[in-house]
Design a protein around this motif. Structure first.
Motif, PDB file in Angstrom:
ATOM      1  N   PRO A   1       0.838  -1.195   0.000  1.00  0.00           N
ATOM      2  CA  PRO A   1       0.000   0.000   0.000  1.00  0.00           C
ATOM      3  C   PRO A   1       0.875   1.248   0.000  1.00  0.00           C
ATOM      4  O   PRO A   1       2.026   1.218   0.438  1.00  0.00           O
ATOM      5  CB  PRO A   1      -0.792  -0.120   1.303  1.00  0.00           C
ATOM      6  CG  PRO A   1       0.107  -0.914   2.200  1.00  0.00           C
ATOM      7  CD  PRO A   1       0.822  -1.884   1.311  1.00  0.00           C
ATOM      8  N   TYR A   2       0.323   2.338  -0.502  1.00  0.00           N
ATOM      9  CA  TYR A   2       1.017   3.619  -0.389  1.00  0.00           C
ATOM     10  C   TYR A   2       0.923   4.111   1.061  1.00  0.00           C
ATOM     11  O   TYR A   2      -0.066   3.860   1.754  1.00  0.00           O
ATOM     12  CB  TYR A   2       0.415   4.648  -1.337  1.00  0.00           C
ATOM     13  CG  TYR A   2       0.878   4.483  -2.764  1.00  0.00           C
ATOM     14  CD1 TYR A   2       2.140   4.918  -3.153  1.00  0.00           C
ATOM     15  CD2 TYR A   2       0.061   3.895  -3.716  1.00  0.00           C
ATOM     16  CE1 TYR A   2       2.576   4.774  -4.457  1.00  0.00           C
ATOM     17  CE2 TYR A   2       0.488   3.740  -5.023  1.00  0.00           C
ATOM     18  CZ  TYR A   2       1.755   4.175  -5.386  1.00  0.00           C
ATOM     19  OH  TYR A   2       2.177   4.024  -6.689  1.00  0.00           O
ATOM     20  N   ASP A   3       1.926   4.841   1.492  1.00  0.00           N
ATOM     21  CA  ASP A   3       1.988   5.291   2.880  1.00  0.00           C
ATOM     22  C   ASP A   3       1.266   6.618   3.068  1.00  0.00           C
ATOM     23  O   ASP A   3       1.682   7.646   2.528  1.00  0.00           O
ATOM     24  CB  ASP A   3       3.443   5.454   3.332  1.00  0.00           C
ATOM     25  CG  ASP A   3       4.170   4.120   3.428  1.00  0.00           C
ATOM     26  OD1 ASP A   3       3.491   3.106   3.704  1.00  0.00           O
ATOM     27  OD2 ASP A   3       5.389   4.096   3.229  1.00  0.00           O
ATOM     28  N   ASN A   4       0.178   6.577   3.818  1.00  0.00           N
ATOM     29  CA  ASN A   4      -0.485   7.787   4.324  1.00  0.00           C
ATOM     30  C   ASN A   4      -0.891   8.784   3.243  1.00  0.00           C
ATOM     31  O   ASN A   4      -0.894   9.985   3.481  1.00  0.00           O
ATOM     32  CB  ASN A   4       0.428   8.490   5.338  1.00  0.00           C
ATOM     33  CG  ASN A   4       0.795   7.592   6.493  1.00  0.00           C
ATOM     34  OD1 ASN A   4      -0.052   6.858   7.009  1.00  0.00           O
ATOM     35  ND2 ASN A   4       2.047   7.626   6.888  1.00  0.00           N
TER      36      ASN A   4
ATOM     37  N   TYR B   1      -3.769   7.965   1.114  1.00  0.00           N
ATOM     38  CA  TYR B   1      -5.131   7.669   0.691  1.00  0.00           C
ATOM     39  C   TYR B   1      -6.061   8.751   1.232  1.00  0.00           C
ATOM     40  O   TYR B   1      -6.185   8.946   2.438  1.00  0.00           O
ATOM     41  CB  TYR B   1      -5.581   6.297   1.189  1.00  0.00           C
ATOM     42  CG  TYR B   1      -4.853   5.147   0.533  1.00  0.00           C
ATOM     43  CD1 TYR B   1      -5.092   4.821  -0.798  1.00  0.00           C
ATOM     44  CD2 TYR B   1      -3.911   4.410   1.233  1.00  0.00           C
ATOM     45  CE1 TYR B   1      -4.414   3.772  -1.412  1.00  0.00           C
ATOM     46  CE2 TYR B   1      -3.228   3.358   0.641  1.00  0.00           C
ATOM     47  CZ  TYR B   1      -3.486   3.050  -0.687  1.00  0.00           C
ATOM     48  OH  TYR B   1      -2.809   2.022  -1.286  1.00  0.00           O
TER      49      TYR B   1
ATOM     50  N   GLU C   1       0.695  -5.312   6.669  1.00  0.00           N
ATOM     51  CA  GLU C   1       1.046  -4.036   6.050  1.00  0.00           C
ATOM     52  C   GLU C   1      -0.192  -3.326   5.508  1.00  0.00           C
ATOM     53  O   GLU C   1      -0.355  -2.118   5.668  1.00  0.00           O
ATOM     54  CB  GLU C   1       2.052  -4.285   4.923  1.00  0.00           C
ATOM     55  CG  GLU C   1       2.633  -3.022   4.317  1.00  0.00           C
ATOM     56  CD  GLU C   1       3.647  -3.343   3.244  1.00  0.00           C
ATOM     57  OE1 GLU C   1       4.437  -2.459   2.894  1.00  0.00           O
ATOM     58  OE2 GLU C   1       3.642  -4.498   2.744  1.00  0.00           O
ATOM     59  N   TRP C   2      -1.092  -4.095   4.887  1.00  0.00           N
ATOM     60  CA  TRP C   2      -2.319  -3.497   4.351  1.00  0.00           C
ATOM     61  C   TRP C   2      -3.280  -3.127   5.474  1.00  0.00           C
ATOM     62  O   TRP C   2      -3.921  -2.081   5.439  1.00  0.00           O
ATOM     63  CB  TRP C   2      -2.992  -4.465   3.368  1.00  0.00           C
ATOM     64  CG  TRP C   2      -2.451  -4.304   1.988  1.00  0.00           C
ATOM     65  CD1 TRP C   2      -1.463  -5.032   1.400  1.00  0.00           C
ATOM     66  CD2 TRP C   2      -2.839  -3.326   1.030  1.00  0.00           C
ATOM     67  NE1 TRP C   2      -1.217  -4.567   0.141  1.00  0.00           N
ATOM     68  CE2 TRP C   2      -2.052  -3.525  -0.121  1.00  0.00           C
ATOM     69  CE3 TRP C   2      -3.779  -2.301   1.029  1.00  0.00           C
ATOM     70  CZ2 TRP C   2      -2.183  -2.735  -1.258  1.00  0.00           C
ATOM     71  CZ3 TRP C   2      -3.911  -1.518  -0.103  1.00  0.00           C
ATOM     72  CH2 TRP C   2      -3.118  -1.727  -1.228  1.00  0.00           C
TER      73      TRP C   2
ATOM     74  N   ASN D   1      -2.614  -2.177   8.445  1.00  0.00           N
ATOM     75  CA  ASN D   1      -2.147  -0.968   9.114  1.00  0.00           C
ATOM     76  C   ASN D   1      -2.390   0.288   8.286  1.00  0.00           C
ATOM     77  O   ASN D   1      -2.439   1.398   8.833  1.00  0.00           O
ATOM     78  CB  ASN D   1      -0.658  -1.087   9.439  1.00  0.00           C
ATOM     79  CG  ASN D   1      -0.381  -2.086  10.543  1.00  0.00           C
ATOM     80  OD1 ASN D   1      -1.255  -2.372  11.347  1.00  0.00           O
ATOM     81  ND2 ASN D   1       0.830  -2.633  10.566  1.00  0.00           N
ATOM     82  N   GLN D   2      -2.528   0.143   6.974  1.00  0.00           N
ATOM     83  CA  GLN D   2      -2.756   1.303   6.118  1.00  0.00           C
ATOM     84  C   GLN D   2      -4.242   1.645   5.971  1.00  0.00           C
ATOM     85  O   GLN D   2      -4.583   2.645   5.347  1.00  0.00           O
ATOM     86  CB  GLN D   2      -2.146   1.075   4.735  1.00  0.00           C
ATOM     87  CG  GLN D   2      -0.654   1.332   4.681  1.00  0.00           C
ATOM     88  CD  GLN D   2      -0.296   2.758   5.037  1.00  0.00           C
ATOM     89  OE1 GLN D   2      -0.959   3.702   4.634  1.00  0.00           O
ATOM     90  NE2 GLN D   2       0.766   2.916   5.814  1.00  0.00           N
TER      91      GLN D   2
END
Length: 345
Positions: free
Chosen positions: A30-33, A35, A52-53, A55-56
């Motif tokens: 996922p892209y970090d912060n 969205y 990882e997903w 947490n995003q």
């Protein structure tokens, strides 16, 4: 292999001004912060989701749809830590209901994208949380209006049971053994994917369909097509009875056997290429191609992207007059379809 934010994407495709990548969420991070917002199901963390997903999934604003596909086995309820807004968007029982719901969807994205201060505005959509026409309309709206720099679409392929039987076996037994084919539906234009309609020309129908091919192919007669090309999910005709039924229907409609193209349900890039192939077989200007989206959510997404970013063919969706409730059984690993706007700074 191309590295995609920490993963190896097995498939990539350039369509219009977007790059399209597809793989499992294990291989695409996922892209970090960044969205701006997301549309998700009230139940989401399947065993295939990575930490990882998970947490995003802490969006600026998360729209949770309580009205669609909520009876999923093996899933757990969202945490209260997510900034949530709740909706009840149905499985589009008719076009009037969908029109009202789509107004809410447009308002949700407009409000949250306008308030997001990040330079790159991305959204995440869980395809299991909305109907096919809603997915097509949202993707079409975001791409056509250039409202975002990217879209991540999660897709969990599933099998279904109807009255205790696997849906594939129900369809293979024939229409006399079930009442699913009794569901009426209409062909509805997909908002933002109207294309360039040419009313005075004969129609070339490109039909994308799955297990319900019997009723969708039969309904095509209403459009009086001059030619039909069929793109079908290969799992829909893996049974010999189903394949024989498909051949019989195609003979009745004079569908050329070469116009029957099979592909995996989840493979967006392959589906886009098959639509290309179907259009290229016309090679005439006096016939008008129209895409009809039935089958699974990836078919709906591929048809939308092709209509908007490539062919400008009008896109129609099949909207049922009632919903049949079935038990949903997730299959395989969760897929991710990532759209990146190449022109975005």
């Amino acid at each position: 292999m191309m590295k995609i934010n920490g993963g190896d994407a097995f498939s990539s495709h350039r369509i219009g001004w977007y790059d399209l990548y597809e793989d499992t969420i294990e291989n695409i991070s996922p892209y970090d912060n960044i969205y701006a917002c997301g549309i998700l199901s009230p139940r989401y963390i399947h065993s295939e989701y990575t930490l990882e997903w998970i947490n995003q999934l802490n969006f600026y604003k998360c729209g949770v749809n309580l009205g669609y596909n909520i009876n999923q086995n093996g899933l757990v309820v969202y945490s209260d830590r997510i900034n949530q807004e709740y909706f009840r968007w149905s499985d589009s029982e008719n076009t009037m209901i969908f029109a009202k719901e789509f107004q809410q969807m447009r308002h949700f994205f407009d409000k949250n994208l306008r308030n997001f201060s990040g330079k790159r505005r991305r959204v995440l959509i869980d395809a299991t949380a909305i109907s096919k026409i809603a997915l097509s309309s949202i993707v079409g709206m975001l791409v056509r209006t250039r409202a975002v720099s990217g879209i991540d679409i999660l897709y969990q392929q599933a099998d279904y049971q109807y009255n205790g039987l696997w849906l594939h076996d129900v369809y293979a037994a024939g229409p006399l053994h079930h009442d699913i084919n009794d569901i009426d539906f209409c062909f509805s234009a997909v908002p933002y994917s109207e294309g360039k309609y040419k009313p005075n020309l004969p129609r070339h129908i490109i039909l994308l369909c799955g297990l319900d091919f019997q009723r969708t192919i039969a309904k095509i007669r209403e459009l009086e097509p001059a030619r039909i090309d069929l793109i079908i999910e290969d799992e829909a005709v893996r049974d010999s009875k189903s394949f024989a039924s498909l051949q019989s229907l195609c003979r009745n409609l004079d569908i050329d056997p070469d116009g029957i193209l099979k592909t995996k349900r989840w493979n967006l890039n392959e589906t886009i290429k098959l639509i290309d192939l179907a259009i290229s077989r016309i090679n005439r200007t006096n016939i008008h191609s129209i895409i009809i989206s039935a089958g699974g959510k990836p078919f709906a997404t591929a048809a939308t992207l092709h209509s908007i970013l490539k062919s400008e063919c009008p896109l129609l969706a099949t909207v049922p007059d009632r919903v049949v409730h079935m038990q949903r059984m997730p299959l395989n690993k969760c897929k991710l379809y990532r759209l990146d706007d190449r022109t975005s700074v």
